[in-house]
Design a protein around this motif. Sequence first.
Motif, PDB file in Angstrom:
ATOM      1  N   ARG A  41       0.967 -22.068  -4.689  1.00  0.00           N
ATOM      2  CA  ARG A  41       0.664 -21.785  -3.286  1.00  0.00           C
ATOM      3  C   ARG A  41       1.663 -20.761  -2.720  1.00  0.00           C
ATOM      4  O   ARG A  41       1.281 -19.821  -2.022  1.00  0.00           O
ATOM      5  CB  ARG A  41       0.736 -23.112  -2.518  1.00  0.00           C
ATOM      6  CG  ARG A  41       0.427 -22.991  -1.062  1.00  0.00           C
ATOM      7  CD  ARG A  41       0.248 -24.389  -0.462  1.00  0.00           C
ATOM      8  NE  ARG A  41       0.327 -24.310   0.982  1.00  0.00           N
ATOM      9  CZ  ARG A  41       1.481 -24.450   1.646  1.00  0.00           C
ATOM     10  NH1 ARG A  41       2.580 -24.693   0.999  1.00  0.00           N
ATOM     11  NH2 ARG A  41       1.473 -24.340   2.951  1.00  0.00           N
ATOM     12  N   ALA A  42       2.943 -20.943  -3.050  1.00  0.00           N
ATOM     13  CA  ALA A  42       3.970 -20.009  -2.574  1.00  0.00           C
ATOM     14  C   ALA A  42       3.748 -18.609  -3.154  1.00  0.00           C
ATOM     15  O   ALA A  42       3.904 -17.602  -2.472  1.00  0.00           O
ATOM     16  CB  ALA A  42       5.359 -20.524  -2.953  1.00  0.00           C
ATOM     17  N   LYS A  44       0.893 -17.354  -4.003  1.00  0.00           N
ATOM     18  CA  LYS A  44      -0.291 -16.765  -3.381  1.00  0.00           C
ATOM     19  C   LYS A  44       0.026 -16.270  -1.962  1.00  0.00           C
ATOM     20  O   LYS A  44      -0.388 -15.178  -1.570  1.00  0.00           O
ATOM     21  CB  LYS A  44      -1.421 -17.807  -3.348  1.00  0.00           C
ATOM     22  CG  LYS A  44      -2.743 -17.212  -2.950  1.00  0.00           C
ATOM     23  CD  LYS A  44      -3.894 -18.159  -3.213  1.00  0.00           C
ATOM     24  CE  LYS A  44      -5.185 -17.532  -2.704  1.00  0.00           C
ATOM     25  NZ  LYS A  44      -6.263 -18.493  -2.589  1.00  0.00           N
ATOM     26  N   ILE A  45       0.763 -17.066  -1.194  1.00  0.00           N
ATOM     27  CA  ILE A  45       1.031 -16.701   0.208  1.00  0.00           C
ATOM     28  C   ILE A  45       2.085 -15.597   0.301  1.00  0.00           C
ATOM     29  O   ILE A  45       1.901 -14.591   0.980  1.00  0.00           O
ATOM     30  CB  ILE A  45       1.477 -17.943   1.022  1.00  0.00           C
ATOM     31  CG1 ILE A  45       0.328 -18.958   1.117  1.00  0.00           C
ATOM     32  CG2 ILE A  45       1.932 -17.533   2.418  1.00  0.00           C
ATOM     33  CD1 ILE A  45       0.680 -20.248   1.846  1.00  0.00           C
ATOM     34  N   VAL A  46       3.211 -15.775  -0.374  1.00  0.00           N
ATOM     35  CA  VAL A  46       4.349 -14.857  -0.201  1.00  0.00           C
ATOM     36  C   VAL A  46       4.302 -13.701  -1.197  1.00  0.00           C
ATOM     37  O   VAL A  46       4.779 -12.601  -0.916  1.00  0.00           O
ATOM     38  CB  VAL A  46       5.688 -15.632  -0.349  1.00  0.00           C
ATOM     39  CG1 VAL A  46       6.875 -14.721  -0.093  1.00  0.00           C
ATOM     40  CG2 VAL A  46       5.725 -16.825   0.590  1.00  0.00           C
ATOM     41  N   TYR A  48       5.490 -14.088  -4.404  1.00  0.00           N
ATOM     42  CA  TYR A  48       6.614 -14.237  -5.348  1.00  0.00           C
ATOM     43  C   TYR A  48       6.201 -13.893  -6.778  1.00  0.00           C
ATOM     44  O   TYR A  48       5.105 -14.233  -7.220  1.00  0.00           O
ATOM     45  CB  TYR A  48       7.092 -15.694  -5.385  1.00  0.00           C
ATOM     46  CG  TYR A  48       7.849 -16.183  -4.189  1.00  0.00           C
ATOM     47  CD1 TYR A  48       8.996 -15.549  -3.748  1.00  0.00           C
ATOM     48  CD2 TYR A  48       7.425 -17.332  -3.504  1.00  0.00           C
ATOM     49  CE1 TYR A  48       9.703 -16.039  -2.659  1.00  0.00           C
ATOM     50  CE2 TYR A  48       8.130 -17.824  -2.415  1.00  0.00           C
ATOM     51  CZ  TYR A  48       9.276 -17.165  -2.002  1.00  0.00           C
ATOM     52  OH  TYR A  48       9.971 -17.659  -0.936  1.00  0.00           O
TER      53      TYR A  48
END
Lengths: 380, 72
Positions: A41-42, A44-46, A48
């Motif tokens: 999830r991180a 996909k959003i940010v 990374y």
Amino acid sequence: MTKARFTKMKISGLSVVVPDYPQSIDDHIDYFDHDPAKLARAKKIVGYGTRYTSPPGCTPTDLCLAAGRRLIGDMKIDLDEIDALICVMQKPDFSQPGSSFIIHKYFQLPKTCACLDLNQGCPGFVYGLWLAGSLLESGSCRKILLFTGDYYDSSPKLRNRLLFGDAAAAMLVEYDKEPKPSYFNLGADGSSYDLIINPSSGARLPIRQDLLDLVVSDRQGDELKLIDGYLDGLEVFNFSIREVPPNVTELFEYAGLIASDIDFAAFHQANKQIVNHIATKSGLRKDQYSVLTFSEYGNQSSASVPGVLAHMLKERAATGQLKVLLCGYGIGAAWASCITELAHIYCSGIIKEKFDNMRTREEEISFWIKRISGANNDPS
Amino acid sequence: MTRAEFLNELKDILQRDDSLEPEMVLKDLEEWDSLSIMALAGFFDQHFSKILHFTDIESFITVEDLMIAAGI
């Protein structure tokens, strides 16, 4: 807003170096409670992915020297012709003197070359280029070396550290009698000076024993030390989406252009989410900009905009003529954008280089003891 | 934007598989963290021309509060 139109400035070459010590976000699954879903999830959003970090003893100045070696060597630059050296850096080797002098010494630049340091972060590359353009436009200089470099090892607060990758860029900016015009639009808001700050990095609160173990909980409950950098993520996001798109659209208007005239837009890679938001709000299509550099190298601070150019345009900038938008924003708070042409320039791409066998702390101390006591009068 | 559309968008922002209801308490949602708060700030700016500050975030208790702040 400070606007400028330059008609004598040409970017001739660009090199970017990262220390070849990659770290994948997958190695930090502990930060995501060992939960692969949270990590995904991180990502996909940010956005990374991978970032590169300096080994012990390797500083942003060392990265600048490496970028400079590549630029000067590959372009066979006659250093006697360099009129000024501008170094944009927040973590110089010494708080005094600035690293421009270290770089000047290393490349044995002539005594006729002026040195100048700019304490600027993410918007710093565009600020530095604006300064270089001003010096060329005034007739004061004909050839300028512009260096930018940064690293982010001070913060133990992992959430912030995971965003940043170390890098440096070197650029030759020179006088040209027939360049396409370059346009700049710069701004700042000092009232937000404390959104990204290292409180104990200067004269106001020098580091002493009482600070070393002092831990503070921020508003989100994350613990950090006062001696480390602080970043107010939400407010940085807010000021970026508030100030940057109007700055860019004003620049288009000033240059008599519309967003679709731009071949490529190099936005400072704060993170995927911020870049997507401000690029869309500035009227750019998905195929006109990229967030890949963040995912492959992290937020490279003042080297981020040149990092995007080197990463995404290596071949196109060398073989063609491109109208590019360069846009930086962040610490200060400050923001700056520029429209310029890249025509058949030298572009190294992003070079990965090892920095093994750097001086240890003990060797550094011993070096300065000898230097000051007179045992070593030739510092190098 | 209708309330149903808002709930769908919010589900996407939170990257959540299960559906959302207005009375749900935000702090009880596993996905309600700094990542989604930033995404929510972008969503509010884009669709409702509203900037969310930390004090706003702190004042939101339920999903319903978000819809009220969005004016829907």
